[in-house]
Structures are given as structure tokens and as C-alpha cells.
Design a protein around this motif. Structure first.
Motif, PDB file in Angstrom:
ATOM      1  N   UNK A 247       0.820  -1.206   0.000  1.00 15.04           N
ATOM      2  CA  UNK A 247       0.000   0.000   0.000  1.00 15.04           C
ATOM      3  C   UNK A 247       0.860   1.263   0.000  1.00 15.04           C
ATOM      4  N   UNK A 248       1.960   1.185   0.729  1.00  9.94           N
ATOM      5  CA  UNK A 248       2.815   2.376   0.836  1.00  9.94           C
ATOM      6  C   UNK A 248       3.373   2.802  -0.522  1.00  9.94           C
ATOM      7  N   UNK A 249       3.563   1.837  -1.397  1.00  8.97           N
ATOM      8  CA  UNK A 249       4.103   2.151  -2.735  1.00  8.97           C
ATOM      9  C   UNK A 249       3.062   2.801  -3.642  1.00  8.97           C
ATOM     10  N   UNK A 250       1.796   2.417  -3.484  1.00 10.84           N
ATOM     11  CA  UNK A 250       0.761   2.807  -4.445  1.00 10.84           C
ATOM     12  C   UNK A 250       0.150   4.145  -4.075  1.00 10.84           C
ATOM     13  N   UNK A 251       0.928   5.193  -4.265  1.00  7.36           N
ATOM     14  CA  UNK A 251       0.443   6.552  -4.024  1.00  7.36           C
ATOM     15  C   UNK A 251       0.789   7.413  -5.231  1.00  7.36           C
ATOM     16  N   UNK A 252      -0.124   8.267  -5.596  1.00 10.11           N
ATOM     17  CA  UNK A 252       0.126   9.267  -6.621  1.00 10.11           C
ATOM     18  C   UNK A 252       0.626   8.701  -7.930  1.00 10.11           C
ATOM     19  N   UNK A 253       1.760   9.254  -8.379  1.00  8.27           N
ATOM     20  CA  UNK A 253       2.313   8.896  -9.683  1.00  8.27           C
ATOM     21  C   UNK A 253       2.692   7.420  -9.759  1.00  8.27           C
ATOM     22  N   UNK A 254       3.129   6.844  -8.630  1.00  6.05           N
ATOM     23  CA  UNK A 254       3.526   5.428  -8.663  1.00  6.05           C
ATOM     24  C   UNK A 254       2.332   4.539  -8.983  1.00  6.05           C
ATOM     25  N   UNK A 255       1.168   4.845  -8.443  1.00  9.11           N
ATOM     26  CA  UNK A 255      -0.034   4.074  -8.767  1.00  9.11           C
ATOM     27  C   UNK A 255      -0.371   4.215 -10.249  1.00  9.11           C
ATOM     28  N   UNK A 256      -0.235   5.431 -10.778  1.00  9.33           N
ATOM     29  CA  UNK A 256      -0.486   5.645 -12.211  1.00  9.33           C
ATOM     30  C   UNK A 256       0.472   4.816 -13.069  1.00  9.33           C
ATOM     31  N   UNK A 257       1.719   4.756 -12.660  1.00  8.90           N
ATOM     32  CA  UNK A 257       2.705   3.982 -13.411  1.00  8.90           C
ATOM     33  C   UNK A 257       2.344   2.505 -13.427  1.00  8.90           C
ATOM     34  N   UNK A 258       1.958   1.958 -12.263  1.00  4.99           N
ATOM     35  CA  UNK A 258       1.565   0.551 -12.190  1.00  4.99           C
ATOM     36  C   UNK A 258       0.368   0.289 -13.093  1.00  4.99           C
ATOM     37  N   UNK A 259      -0.607   1.188 -13.067  1.00  3.23           N
ATOM     38  CA  UNK A 259      -1.810   1.018 -13.893  1.00  3.23           C
ATOM     39  C   UNK A 259      -1.464   1.072 -15.379  1.00  3.23           C
ATOM     40  N   UNK A 260      -0.637   2.033 -15.773  1.00  5.33           N
ATOM     41  CA  UNK A 260      -0.264   2.160 -17.185  1.00  5.33           C
ATOM     42  C   UNK A 260       0.479   0.911 -17.663  1.00  5.33           C
ATOM     43  N   UNK A 261       1.393   0.399 -16.851  1.00  4.91           N
ATOM     44  CA  UNK A 261       2.110  -0.817 -17.229  1.00  4.91           C
ATOM     45  C   UNK A 261       1.143  -1.990 -17.393  1.00  4.91           C
ATOM     46  N   UNK A 262       0.160  -2.069 -16.508  1.00  8.46           N
ATOM     47  CA  UNK A 262      -0.830  -3.147 -16.605  1.00  8.46           C
ATOM     48  C   UNK A 262      -1.713  -2.984 -17.835  1.00  8.46           C
ATOM     49  N   UNK A 263      -2.111  -1.752 -18.123  1.00 13.69           N
ATOM     50  CA  UNK A 263      -2.957  -1.515 -19.305  1.00 13.69           C
ATOM     51  C   UNK A 263      -2.196  -1.821 -20.592  1.00 13.69           C
ATOM     52  N   UNK A 264      -0.907  -1.471 -20.617  1.00 13.52           N
ATOM     53  CA  UNK A 264      -0.111  -1.770 -21.805  1.00 13.52           C
ATOM     54  C   UNK A 264      -0.025  -3.280 -22.032  1.00 13.52           C
ATOM     55  N   UNK A 265       0.195  -4.041 -20.958  1.00 15.63           N
ATOM     56  CA  UNK A 265       0.256  -5.505 -21.074  1.00 15.63           C
ATOM     57  C   UNK A 265      -1.094  -6.081 -21.470  1.00 15.63           C
ATOM     58  N   UNK A 266      -2.164  -5.509 -20.902  1.00  9.93           N
ATOM     59  CA  UNK A 266      -3.520  -5.967 -21.243  1.00  9.93           C
ATOM     60  C   UNK A 266      -3.819  -5.703 -22.717  1.00  9.93           C
ATOM     61  N   UNK A 267      -3.454  -4.514 -23.204  1.00 16.37           N
ATOM     62  CA  UNK A 267      -3.683  -4.182 -24.616  1.00 16.37           C
ATOM     63  C   UNK A 267      -2.915  -5.127 -25.536  1.00 16.37           C
ATOM     64  N   UNK A 268      -1.693  -5.461 -25.152  1.00 16.25           N
ATOM     65  CA  UNK A 268      -0.915  -6.398 -25.961  1.00 16.25           C
ATOM     66  C   UNK A 268      -1.569  -7.767 -26.001  1.00 16.25           C
ATOM     67  N   UNK A 269      -2.086  -8.197 -24.841  1.00 13.79           N
ATOM     68  CA  UNK A 269      -2.791  -9.482 -24.803  1.00 13.79           C
ATOM     69  C   UNK A 269      -4.032  -9.451 -25.683  1.00 13.79           C
ATOM     70  N   UNK A 270      -4.749  -8.315 -25.659  1.00 10.23           N
ATOM     71  CA  UNK A 270      -5.922  -8.172 -26.525  1.00 10.23           C
ATOM     72  C   UNK A 270      -5.547  -8.276 -27.992  1.00 10.23           C
ATOM     73  N   UNK A 271      -4.431  -7.630 -28.348  1.00 11.53           N
ATOM     74  CA  UNK A 271      -3.988  -7.675 -29.743  1.00 11.53           C
ATOM     75  C   UNK A 271      -3.671  -9.095 -30.184  1.00 11.53           C
TER      76      UNK A 271
END
Length: 559
Positions: free
Chosen positions: A136-160
Motif C-alpha cells: 500500500x505504501x508504494x501505491x500513491x500518486x504517480x507510482x499508482x499511475x505507473x503501475x496502472x499504465x504498465x498493466x494496461x499496456x500488457x492488457x492491450x498487448x494481450x488483446x492484440x
């Protein structure tokens, strides 16, 4: 926070990058019992945009609530799941439910723990199919956004990857289809499967050569089924009718969260418009993949139409040749149509009984009837003085007549040379050369025996001699059909292939049940009709020890 829109490794959820803003947001599921954590995530991700799409947060307070959300929303891109190192296993069982029960491998799972615990983290990563482990301590502000973006990029690749696989599977099958009706049905079926629609769709076709100038429904699913084969204007949905007509006129591809339309302009002025409604919460599919499917379907349809044109031209050529042979043979006007019908019925019966499965397939059943009408094409080079002679034929005359199988074969084989593989003309060439061969090797011109004679020729040989027996000839009236069938059965395994005879007898029975008058009614012979050819043939061949009935029947097929 905004992620770059210039990435090209995967598509946005519903659009084509910076050129088109997506209407559907990326969906994230937060599974946590603490409302404060949900609020923190909402605050951090409120302004996040990834590849022209925002983020929609879904909340679940427990694993039970999460299961209900996952079942209702299969297109969730990421799950953020909080767990306690010393808590129960319910949270982690949710991962097994997602991967195992729901079979969802594309969704990204990020596990979040209250505190760092190396042993617990290692155990979770090794034992469960998660994608990332955070505190939880890691997932604040910009770091949470970074984790989400990395996950969305991987998800989009899987969709492709998944979409490409679906498109590849969808388009592979339609290249093998051989009729327009089956092509249209399967094209719509595969489009529905690729886009996860499975509900309401229709495929309209304008084919001026078959149906006139207007669009007609050639394939449909769901609520459009009542209008199968009807004109488009009869479809009781004005908005859909107008949309289809607009795409037919403009050629644009329409891809929205509600529906998808595209046009195919094919050869021979054939025009196709596909319309499919999107199912709620279906997995997003890139517009470009739809266009790739459209282009591949267009290629397959053009190939199919070209094949149909070539087949039609080939069939027209065969029928023209057959009319020459029919004239040269001076046979009754129904001979070739009966021949075609009996050969097709016999081959179909053999396919049904699985006789000679390597040789007798669906292609042979489709081709043998028309191909068999050329069995005597070689007669056109036999002198008319021999063919029209009703008096005695000398042995030299028979030797000339016996040349016609080779002549016919050479004509047809030459014509078939430009065509690759087994074609209608190559089947006809086999029949022309081999239809006077006999199972025991007593035929001509090559005295082939058993399976050395192509099965198409073995079928045509039985049909040829049977038709000669049951129709009037210059020297005798027709045999009764039961007598001719009995005659064939007696010679099965000797002169004729026993399996061909078995299938032929069954086929004739089926034909006569539906058409009792299939064979012409015998007529009385004119009193002055000569019998010299028959007596001469009998005398010549009896000296050589041939049975009377065999001489009589074989001679008929040479005349």
C-alpha cells in the motif's frame, strides 16, 4: 496524468490511436474493504488517460462482490486486489476463480499488501497467477499511475494477440468454402465470433447476375433471422436499413460501441455489406483488425467468385463437347442426361457406403456426372460411314471403333493440361479412356485389370453397358430393367467391379422409386431393320469362345 499516445505495440480499446478518440474507458476493479483506499485510487487515477481512453474504476468490498462484478464485466483490464499476510485465503482464491473458472488470462492482476513480507510475497507470486505484487505504501500518486499504465499496456498487448488469433482463425475457414451461400453464412458467423457479438447481425448482398439490382439478406442472426433471403427494404428497422444503404454507397467502415458495418466490393459487380451489433461489455476489438478481416474476406470472396466463373466456363465447354459426342453417337436424346444421373447417383451411393474412400470423395461425386457425358467424345473422329452403318461391320471396322477411347482421352487430357490437380476435364479424360476396360482385364484399349482402371471409369463402364441394354438398339428392343440388373450382378467380380455393381443396383432402385419412367419405353423394331451387324459380331466372337450375352451387350456399347 496522461500516458503517451504514440505507442504502437497495441491498439486502444476501441479506436485507432490519436486519430480517433475512444468512446470506451479502460475498466479497473479495486477489491478492498477500506473505503479510504478506494478514494485514494479515485483521486490518483481521475485524470489518467492512456491511448486516448480514460479509466473507469469499479469497486468491490469483498471477494464475493468481486466475483459478481467479474461475471458481469468480462472486459475489465486490471484487478487491484488487497490481501493480508496473515489473513484468510478468500482474496487469493479470487485469482484462481478468475484464471480457472472464468478462464481469463488476459486480465492483469496486481496484489497489494499492507506491509512488506518477503516470504509472503514469494509464496503469492509462486503459487498464484498474478502479474505484480506491491505494498500500500508504494501505491500513491504517480507510482499508482505507473503501475496502472504498465498493466494496461500488457492488457492491450494481450488483446492484440487474442484478436489476431481470432481473426486468423476466422478468415482461415472461409478460404476453403466452395459456395456463395456457405461463404456468406460462415463469414457472418466468424465475424460474430471475432467481435464477441453472438447476438444480432446480418449480411446483405447485391448480386445483379443472380438477384437483380437490390440488396438482399443472405445471412442473419438474432432478431434479423425472420428476413433471411428477403430484400433489405423489408427489414423492420429503419435505422439499420439506412445505415446499410449508406455504407453500401460510401464504402466507409463504421466501428462504434453499439455496432460495426463494412462493405466489400467484389468482382462481377457483387457487393456485400456486413452489419453486427456489439454485445454489452464485449471485449474491445481494434478497428484495424475489423478492416483486416474485411480485406481477407474480400480476397476469399473474389477467389470464390473467380473459381465459380472458371467452373462455369469449364462446364460450358464440357457440355459443348458432350453435344458433339451425342451427335456423333446418334444415340437417343436422353442418353447423356440418364448417363450423367446414373453416374452421379452411383458415386454418391459409393461415398455413402465408404467404398474406395481414397478415390470416391465429395469432389468425385460432384464432378463425375458431367464428366461422364464425354465418355464417347472420341467417336467424333470415327468415320460416319462406320457409325451410321446398319449392315454388317467387318473386323477392321471394330478396330477403328476401338480407337475412340484413346482419341477421347487425348483430346480431354490436352484440354485439361492448363488446369492444376484433379479437374472436371481430367476426370472426363480418365472416363473416356477407361470406360470400355473390364474388371477382369478383358476390355480395351489397354486391357487394364481391377483397380488399375480408375474408379470413375469403372462406374461409367457399368452405366454405359446398362444403358445400352435397357434402351432400343438397331437390332433389338430394350431389355427389361430387372433382367439387365440381374445380368450385371451375375458378372460382378468378373467383368465389373463388384462394389460398383452393388452401389449401382441400389442407385437404380432409388431412381426408379422417384421416377418410374426414368428409362424410355421400348419400341417395336421396324420389319426391315437389318440384323447383319449382330449376326456378324456373334459369328466372329463365338469362334473365339466368347459367351453370347457378353457379345450382345458389348457390341451394343460400340454402336
Amino acid at each position: 496524468m496522461s500516458a503517451s499516445n504514440s505507442e504502437t505495440d497495441a491498439p486502444p480499446p476501441d479506436g485507432d490511436g490519436a486519430e480517433r478518440r475512444a468512446e470506451t474507458a479502460w475498466k479497473l476493479l479495486i477489491v478492498d474493504g477500506d473505503e479510504a483506499f478506494h478514494e485514494r485510487c479515485r483521486s490518483a487515477l481521475r485524470d489518467l488517460v492512456f491511448r486516448d481512453a480514460g479509466v473507469e474504476l469499479l469497486a468491490a468490498r469483498s471477494p464475493v462482490d468481486a466475483k459478481a462484478v467479474l461475471a458481469a464485466r468480462p472486459n475489465i483490464a486490471m484487478v487491484l486486489l488487497t490481501v493480508e499476510p496473515n489473513g484468510d485465503e478468500a482474496e487469493l482464491e479470487l485469482v484462481e476463480h478468475l484464471r480457472g473458472t472464468l478462464g481469463n488470462q488476459r486480465m492483469r492482476v496486481v496484489v497489494c499488501a499492507d506491509r512488506a513480507d518477503g516470504a509472503f510475497e514469494r509464496a503469492v507470486v509462486l503459487q498464484h497467477e498474478i502479474n505484480e505484487f506491491r505494498t500500500r505504501a508504494e501505491l500513491t500518486g504517480d507510482r499508482l499511475c505507473t503501475v496502472v499504465i504498465e498493466s494496461l499496456r500488457a492488457y492491450a498487448s494481450a488483446l492484440t494477440l487474442e484478436s489476431n488469433y481470432k481473426m486468423m482463425v476466422a478468415t482461415t475457414g472461409i478460404f476453403a468454402l466452395k459456395s456463395q451461400s456457405m461463404f456468406y453464412f460462415n463469414m457472418l458467423l466468424q465475424l460474430d465470433a471475432m467481435l464477441d457479438h453472438g447476438r444480432n447481425s446480418l449480411l446483405c448482398v447485391r448480386d445483379p447476375n443472380r438477384d437483380g439490382p437490390d440488396l438482399r439478406v443472405k445471412a442473419a442472426s438474432g432478431r434479423f433471422m425472420p428476413w433471411m433471403r428477403a430484400p433489405l427494404d423489408q427489414v423492420q428497422d429503419e435505422a439499420v436499413v439506412n445505415a446499410v444503404r449508406r455504407v453500401a454507397a460510401t464504402g466507409e467502415t463504421v466501428h462504434t460501441p453499439e455496432h460495426c458495418l463494412f462493405r466489400i466490393q467484389a468482382r462481377s459487380d457483387v457487393l456485400v455489406v456486413a452489419y453486427a451489433e456489439r454485445a454489452p461489455d464485449s471485449v474491445p476489438i481494434d478497428r484495424k483488425l475489423v478492416e483486416v478481416f474485411r480485406d481477407k474476406a474480400a480476397t476469399a470472396l473474389n477467389n470464390l467468385l473467380l473459381t465459380e466463373e472458371l467452373n462455369a466456363a469449364q462446364q460450358a465447354t464440357v457440355r459443348a463437347f458432350a453435344s458433339i459426342a451425342d451427335h456423333s453417337d446418334q444415340s437417343d436424346s436422353g442418353h447423356l442426361s440418364r448417363f450423367e444421373r446414373m453416374c452421379t447417383a452411383t458415386a454418391a451411393k459409393m461415398l455413402e457406403r465408404q467404398f474406395y474412400p481414397r478415390e470416391v470423395d465429395r469432389y468425385l461425386v460432384e464432378q463425375i456426372g458431367l464428366a461422364s457425358t464425354l465418355h464417347d467424345i472420341g467417336l467424333y473422329r470415327i468415320p460416319e460411314s462406320i457409325l451410321s452403318n446398319v449392315d454388317e461391320l467387318m473386323e477392321d471396322d471394330y478396330q477403328v471403333i476401338h480407337l475412340h477411347p484413346k482419341i477421347g482421352h487425348d483430346i480431354l487430357r490436352t484440354a485439361a493440361t492448363p488446369l492444376s490437380g484433379r479437374s472436371l476435364l481430367s476426370v472426363a479424360a480418365d472416363i473416356a479412356r477407361g470406360h470400355h476396360e473390364r474388371y477382369d482385364g478383358s476390355g480395351y484399349p489397354d486391357r487394364l485389370k481391377g483397380d488399375a482402371v480408375p474408379v470413375s471409369a469403372r462406374i461409367a463402364g457399368v452405366v454405359d453397358i446398362f444403358d445400352a441394354l435397357v434402351t432400343d438398339r438397331v437390332h433389338r428392343t430394350a431389355w427389361p430393367v430387372p433382367d439387365a440388373l440381374r445380368w450385371l450382378r451375375e458378372r460382378a467380380g468378373k467383368e465389373f467391379d463388384p462394389k460398383v455393381v452393388e452401389a449401382f443396383v441400389e442407385a437404380i432402385g432409388d431412381i426408379l422409386k422417384s421416377e418410374p419412367q426414368f428409362f424410355p419405353t421400348p419400341k417395336a423394331l421396324p420389319a426391315d431393320r437389318g440384323v447383319g451387324p449382330r449376326l456378324m459380331a456373334l459369328a466372329t466372337r463365338l469362334i473365339r469362345g466368347m459367351p453370347n450375352e457378353t457379345v450382345d451387350a458389348n457390341m451394343d456399347t460400340h454402336r
